[in-house]
Design a protein around this motif. Structure first.
Motif, PDB file in Angstrom:
ATOM      1  N   SER A 292      29.272  30.801  37.547  1.00 50.99           N
ATOM      2  CA  SER A 292      27.846  30.506  37.708  1.00 50.99           C
ATOM      3  C   SER A 292      27.600  29.180  38.399  1.00 50.99           C
ATOM      4  CB  SER A 292      27.157  30.490  36.339  1.00 50.99           C
ATOM      5  OG  SER A 292      27.730  29.491  35.520  1.00 50.99           O
ATOM      6  N   GLY A 293      28.655  28.364  38.513  1.00 55.49           N
ATOM      7  CA  GLY A 293      28.532  27.084  39.171  1.00 55.49           C
ATOM      8  C   GLY A 293      29.793  26.752  39.942  1.00 55.49           C
ATOM      9  N   SER A 294      29.832  25.556  40.425  1.00 52.31           N
ATOM     10  CA  SER A 294      30.957  25.144  41.255  1.00 52.31           C
ATOM     11  C   SER A 294      32.270  25.113  40.478  1.00 52.31           C
ATOM     12  CB  SER A 294      30.679  23.759  41.836  1.00 52.31           C
ATOM     13  OG  SER A 294      31.804  23.308  42.561  1.00 52.31           O
ATOM     14  N   ILE A 295      33.319  25.624  41.117  1.00 52.26           N
ATOM     15  CA  ILE A 295      34.650  25.564  40.519  1.00 52.26           C
ATOM     16  C   ILE A 295      35.550  24.589  41.273  1.00 52.26           C
ATOM     17  CG2 ILE A 295      34.507  27.914  39.624  1.00 52.26           C
ATOM     18  CD1 ILE A 295      36.496  28.723  41.871  1.00 52.26           C
TER      19      ILE A 295
ATOM     20  N   MET B 244      42.225  27.371  37.553  1.00 52.67           N
ATOM     21  CA  MET B 244      41.591  28.644  37.219  1.00 52.67           C
ATOM     22  C   MET B 244      42.710  29.636  36.945  1.00 52.67           C
ATOM     23  SD  MET B 244      38.296  28.139  37.400  1.00 52.67           S
ATOM     24  CE  MET B 244      37.759  29.853  37.286  1.00 52.67           C
ATOM     25  N   ALA B 245      42.508  30.494  35.977  1.00 56.69           N
ATOM     26  CA  ALA B 245      43.607  31.379  35.592  1.00 56.69           C
ATOM     27  C   ALA B 245      43.094  32.742  35.147  1.00 56.69           C
ATOM     28  CB  ALA B 245      44.419  30.737  34.471  1.00 56.69           C
ATOM     29  N   TRP B 246      44.018  33.682  35.146  1.00 55.91           N
ATOM     30  CA  TRP B 246      43.789  35.003  34.570  1.00 55.91           C
ATOM     31  C   TRP B 246      44.735  35.167  33.382  1.00 55.91           C
ATOM     32  CZ3 TRP B 246      40.010  38.385  35.817  1.00 55.91           C
ATOM     33  CH2 TRP B 246      39.354  38.213  37.032  1.00 55.91           C
TER      34      TRP B 246
ATOM     35  N   ILE C  94      47.099  35.643  42.908  1.00 61.08           N
ATOM     36  CA  ILE C  94      45.858  34.984  42.533  1.00 61.08           C
ATOM     37  C   ILE C  94      45.385  34.112  43.685  1.00 61.08           C
ATOM     38  CG2 ILE C  94      47.074  33.043  41.431  1.00 61.08           C
ATOM     39  CD1 ILE C  94      44.753  32.919  39.403  1.00 61.08           C
ATOM     40  N   THR C  95      44.114  34.167  43.959  1.00 58.52           N
ATOM     41  CA  THR C  95      43.511  33.320  44.986  1.00 58.52           C
ATOM     42  C   THR C  95      42.181  32.784  44.469  1.00 58.52           C
ATOM     43  OG1 THR C  95      42.454  35.254  46.023  1.00 58.52           O
ATOM     44  CG2 THR C  95      44.569  34.541  46.932  1.00 58.52           C
ATOM     45  N   ARG C  96      41.731  31.708  45.070  1.00 54.44           N
ATOM     46  CA  ARG C  96      40.424  31.170  44.704  1.00 54.44           C
ATOM     47  C   ARG C  96      39.667  30.795  45.966  1.00 54.44           C
ATOM     48  NH1 ARG C  96      41.423  25.901  41.075  1.00 54.44           N
ATOM     49  NH2 ARG C  96      39.199  25.468  41.419  1.00 54.44           N
ATOM     50  N   ASP C  97      38.377  31.019  45.946  1.00 53.14           N
ATOM     51  CA  ASP C  97      37.496  30.655  47.056  1.00 53.14           C
ATOM     52  C   ASP C  97      36.461  29.707  46.475  1.00 53.14           C
ATOM     53  OD1 ASP C  97      35.762  32.545  49.631  1.00 53.14           O
ATOM     54  OD2 ASP C  97      35.559  30.466  49.011  1.00 53.14           O
TER      55      ASP C  97
ATOM     56  N   ALA D  57      34.326  27.884  47.900  1.00 55.33           N
ATOM     57  CA  ALA D  57      33.010  27.959  48.555  1.00 55.33           C
ATOM     58  C   ALA D  57      32.144  29.050  47.924  1.00 55.33           C
ATOM     59  CB  ALA D  57      33.184  28.215  50.035  1.00 55.33           C
ATOM     60  N   ARG D  58      32.788  30.095  47.438  1.00 55.49           N
ATOM     61  CA  ARG D  58      32.076  31.213  46.788  1.00 55.49           C
ATOM     62  C   ARG D  58      32.157  31.153  45.272  1.00 55.49           C
ATOM     63  NH1 ARG D  58      33.688  33.487  51.679  1.00 55.49           N
ATOM     64  NH2 ARG D  58      32.095  34.775  52.685  1.00 55.49           N
ATOM     65  N   ASN D  59      32.800  30.110  44.740  1.00 57.20           N
ATOM     66  CA  ASN D  59      32.955  29.970  43.278  1.00 57.20           C
ATOM     67  C   ASN D  59      33.555  31.230  42.662  1.00 57.20           C
ATOM     68  OD1 ASN D  59      31.746  27.378  43.329  1.00 57.20           O
ATOM     69  ND2 ASN D  59      29.719  28.335  43.362  1.00 57.20           N
ATOM     70  N   THR D  60      34.594  31.728  43.293  1.00 52.00           N
ATOM     71  CA  THR D  60      35.174  33.011  42.910  1.00 52.00           C
ATOM     72  C   THR D  60      36.693  32.920  42.886  1.00 52.00           C
ATOM     73  OG1 THR D  60      33.287  34.182  43.889  1.00 52.00           O
ATOM     74  CG2 THR D  60      35.270  35.470  43.454  1.00 52.00           C
ATOM     75  N   VAL D  61      37.261  33.602  41.924  1.00 50.58           N
ATOM     76  CA  VAL D  61      38.712  33.712  41.794  1.00 50.58           C
ATOM     77  C   VAL D  61      39.059  35.202  41.790  1.00 50.58           C
ATOM     78  CG1 VAL D  61      40.727  33.152  40.391  1.00 50.58           C
ATOM     79  CG2 VAL D  61      38.768  31.599  40.443  1.00 50.58           C
ATOM     80  N   TYR D  62      40.147  35.534  42.438  1.00 50.10           N
ATOM     81  CA  TYR D  62      40.568  36.922  42.553  1.00 50.10           C
ATOM     82  C   TYR D  62      41.967  37.110  41.969  1.00 50.10           C
ATOM     83  CZ  TYR D  62      36.907  36.758  46.121  1.00 50.10           C
ATOM     84  OH  TYR D  62      35.721  36.571  46.793  1.00 50.10           O
ATOM     85  N   LEU D  63      42.232  38.332  41.553  1.00 46.73           N
ATOM     86  CA  LEU D  63      43.585  38.716  41.152  1.00 46.73           C
ATOM     87  C   LEU D  63      43.874  40.067  41.794  1.00 46.73           C
ATOM     88  CD1 LEU D  63      46.055  37.859  39.442  1.00 46.73           C
ATOM     89  CD2 LEU D  63      45.168  39.378  37.653  1.00 46.73           C
TER      90      LEU D  63
END
Length: 112
Positions: free
Chosen positions: A25-28, A34-36, A69-72, A74-80
């Motif tokens: 919901s905010g800046s990461i 950041m983790a899964w 795992i990646t993080r963006d 700019a989009r405040n999003t993390v992917y797995l």
């Protein structure tokens, strides 16, 4: 503190792939790690993968070579990205912002 919302879980056959998304919901950008994590039925929650602000990554031995795992920031999003899934990967997957927040989890079920 940020609120984390996971998505992308589902039912997949063994050998298949899924991509999980964690939207904050905010800046990461200032969050160090950041983790899964995941929790299989009847088992303790375990870390699956983590990524630092400098994009250093680490993985549980059981998923090395299959998960990414990646993080963006700019989009405040993390992917797995999860490939070559096995029934042992079944569980609820949680996004985690170090020392801050947990998401509500998304179910991943891998059928044999």
């Amino acid at each position: 503190q940020v609120r984390l919302v996971e998505s992308g879980g589902g039912l997949v056959q063994a050998g298949g792939s899924l991509t999980l998304t964690c939207e904050a919901s905010g800046s990461i950008s200032e969050i160090n790690v950041m983790a899964w994590h995941r929790q299989a039925p009847g088992k303790q929650r375990e870390v699956v993968a983590g990524i630092s602000r400098t994009m250093n990554t680490n993985y549980a031995d059981s998923v090395k070579g299959r998960f990414t795992i990646t993080r963006d920031n700019a989009r405040n999003t993390v992917y797995l990205q999860m490939n070559d899934l096995t029934p042992e990967d079944t569980g609820v997957y949680y996004c985690y912002a170090e020392f801050m927040s947990w998401g509500q989890g998304t179910q991943v079920t891998v059928s044999s």
